[in-house]
Design an enzyme around this catalytic site. Sequence first.
Site, PDB file in Angstrom:
ATOM      1  N   ASP A   1       0.696  -1.096  -0.231  1.00 25.57           N
ATOM      2  CA  ASP A   1       0.005   0.077  -0.455  1.00 25.57           C
ATOM      3  C   ASP A   1       0.965   1.123   0.334  1.00 25.57           C
ATOM      4  O   ASP A   1       2.183   1.527   0.307  1.00 25.57           O
ATOM      5  CB  ASP A   1      -0.873   0.092   1.467  1.00 25.57           C
ATOM      6  CG  ASP A   1      -2.006   0.996   1.107  1.00 25.57           C
ATOM      7  OD1 ASP A   1      -2.477   1.516   0.044  1.00 25.57           O
ATOM      8  OD2 ASP A   1      -2.044   1.959   2.289  1.00 25.57           O
TER       9      ASP A   1
ATOM     10  N   ASP B   1      -0.333   4.826   0.854  1.00 23.26           N
ATOM     11  CA  ASP B   1      -0.774   6.523   1.869  1.00 23.26           C
ATOM     12  C   ASP B   1      -0.609   5.488   3.099  1.00 23.26           C
ATOM     13  O   ASP B   1      -1.285   4.771   3.703  1.00 23.26           O
ATOM     14  CB  ASP B   1      -2.456   6.163   1.622  1.00 23.26           C
ATOM     15  CG  ASP B   1      -2.757   7.586   0.593  1.00 23.26           C
ATOM     16  OD1 ASP B   1      -0.983   7.744   0.001  1.00 23.26           O
ATOM     17  OD2 ASP B   1      -3.245   8.030   0.059  1.00 23.26           O
TER      18      ASP B   1
ATOM     19  N   ARG C   1     -15.698  12.413  -2.172  1.00 29.18           N
ATOM     20  CA  ARG C   1     -14.135  12.900  -1.996  1.00 29.18           C
ATOM     21  C   ARG C   1     -13.764  14.099  -3.212  1.00 29.18           C
ATOM     22  O   ARG C   1     -13.643  14.991  -2.771  1.00 29.18           O
ATOM     23  CB  ARG C   1     -13.366  11.933  -1.726  1.00 29.18           C
ATOM     24  CG  ARG C   1     -13.554  11.345  -0.273  1.00 29.18           C
ATOM     25  CD  ARG C   1     -12.290  10.520   0.255  1.00 29.18           C
ATOM     26  NE  ARG C   1     -12.553   9.822   1.249  1.00 29.18           N
ATOM     27  CZ  ARG C   1     -12.578   8.450   1.250  1.00 29.18           C
ATOM     28  NH1 ARG C   1     -12.142   7.994   1.029  1.00 29.18           N
ATOM     29  NH2 ARG C   1     -12.441   7.190   2.396  1.00 29.18           N
TER      30      ARG C   1
ATOM     31  N   SER D   1      -2.938   0.652  -4.707  1.00 26.09           N
ATOM     32  CA  SER D   1      -3.107   2.213  -3.952  1.00 26.09           C
ATOM     33  C   SER D   1      -4.473   2.151  -3.852  1.00 26.09           C
ATOM     34  O   SER D   1      -4.899   2.165  -5.887  1.00 26.09           O
ATOM     35  CB  SER D   1      -2.435   3.306  -3.656  1.00 26.09           C
ATOM     36  OG  SER D   1      -2.741   4.400  -3.031  1.00 26.09           O
ATOM     37  N   GLY D   2      -5.164   2.704  -3.404  1.00 23.96           N
ATOM     38  CA  GLY D   2      -6.337   3.377  -3.586  1.00 23.96           C
ATOM     39  C   GLY D   2      -6.898   5.083  -4.232  1.00 23.96           C
ATOM     40  O   GLY D   2      -7.579   5.599  -4.169  1.00 23.96           O
TER      41      GLY D   2
ATOM     42  N   LYS E   1      -7.746  -3.981  -4.631  1.00 26.33           N
ATOM     43  CA  LYS E   1      -6.368  -4.350  -4.620  1.00 26.33           C
ATOM     44  C   LYS E   1      -6.492  -6.105  -4.088  1.00 26.33           C
ATOM     45  O   LYS E   1      -5.022  -6.367  -4.622  1.00 26.33           O
ATOM     46  CB  LYS E   1      -5.842  -3.826  -3.014  1.00 26.33           C
ATOM     47  CG  LYS E   1      -6.382  -2.456  -1.886  1.00 26.33           C
ATOM     48  CD  LYS E   1      -5.514  -1.810  -1.847  1.00 26.33           C
ATOM     49  CE  LYS E   1      -5.191  -0.511  -1.020  1.00 26.33           C
ATOM     50  NZ  LYS E   1      -4.790   0.594  -0.311  1.00 26.33           N
TER      51      LYS E   1
ATOM     52  N   ASP F   1      -1.340  -0.752   6.057  1.00 27.78           N
ATOM     53  CA  ASP F   1      -1.954  -0.360   7.131  1.00 27.78           C
ATOM     54  C   ASP F   1      -3.677  -0.056   7.222  1.00 27.78           C
ATOM     55  O   ASP F   1      -4.164  -0.093   8.411  1.00 27.78           O
ATOM     56  CB  ASP F   1      -1.790   1.540   7.525  1.00 27.78           C
ATOM     57  CG  ASP F   1      -2.264   2.238   6.214  1.00 27.78           C
ATOM     58  OD1 ASP F   1      -3.361   2.941   7.249  1.00 27.78           O
ATOM     59  OD2 ASP F   1      -1.999   1.846   5.694  1.00 27.78           O
TER      60      ASP F   1
END
Length: 308
Positions: A106, A108, A151, A195-196, A244, A266
């Site tokens: 990942d 972030d 978002r 990653s998202g 993912k 994380d």
Amino acid sequence: MNRALFGSLVAISATESSHHSVASVVAAAGAVGSAGNGPLEVASRRNSLPAPPIFKSIRNSKHTNGTPHQPAANKMTNDRCATLDVVKRPSEAREMLKRAQIVCFDVDSTIITEEGIDELAQFCGKGEEVAALTKEAMGGSMTFQEALKRRLDIIKPSQRQIREFLKTHPSTVSGGVRELIDQLRQNGAEIYLVSGGFDCLIEPVADALEVPPCNLFANKLYFHFNGSYAGFDTTQATSKSGGKGEAIKIIKNRFNSDKVVAMVGDGMTDLEACPPADFFIGYGGNVVREEVNKRATYYVTNFADLLW
């Protein structure tokens, strides 16, 4: 006619040595359609924006050995700081990594200390609104893609804002990441970033860690010709719930043999990518997610614990 520009946002920070081909961008654009916006213009990373690269060098975390990096005071979660009591079976995690032939990280709060979308929202003056939506989304009231769309609809980042953000907010690589990746490569493992987040914010990190573009899975944004935000690519695996895991399936399909795949991250989206990943190592060096720590078999707060 209001025509839209397809932008894998990395075009903003791309250099003349970009590895993405025009063909790959065209293929992605073929799946895109936006009602009322007319046909899409497809621009390669190399030719779309002739300006020189505008991101600063990636910063190194000062906590390269020994002391876990502590999360910033304004981290917007219900999580607690990384402390040694949450570490779980680090020596076994280290032995598992020795067996891994593909390691997916990942980005972030794992590879880097920041959460890219939160930082971008704050920069664009939308931090509180996005924080409130994130809290709502964590309650399970919406899918990952819906939360991402909402978002972005709040932030509406323009190309100009992205350029300025990259200039003034270089990412900070978590302590021990470079050493761990070097060690894994020496052991014959292939490194992927899954990653998202947005490829425009992640590509400088990938470049700094010598991860090729074909080994990066992240979300892509669209822009209108005037540089305003136009949407995001909903066909990307990482734009969806369970994305993912789908990315790891794609990675596995690239190889004809059954390679051992590790996922390191994380968050819950990282943990839920196992399976198809063969095992998962939770990382809490920047922020500890309580549920991830509870459910993970292996958990570390310092990448140095995974070195051998």
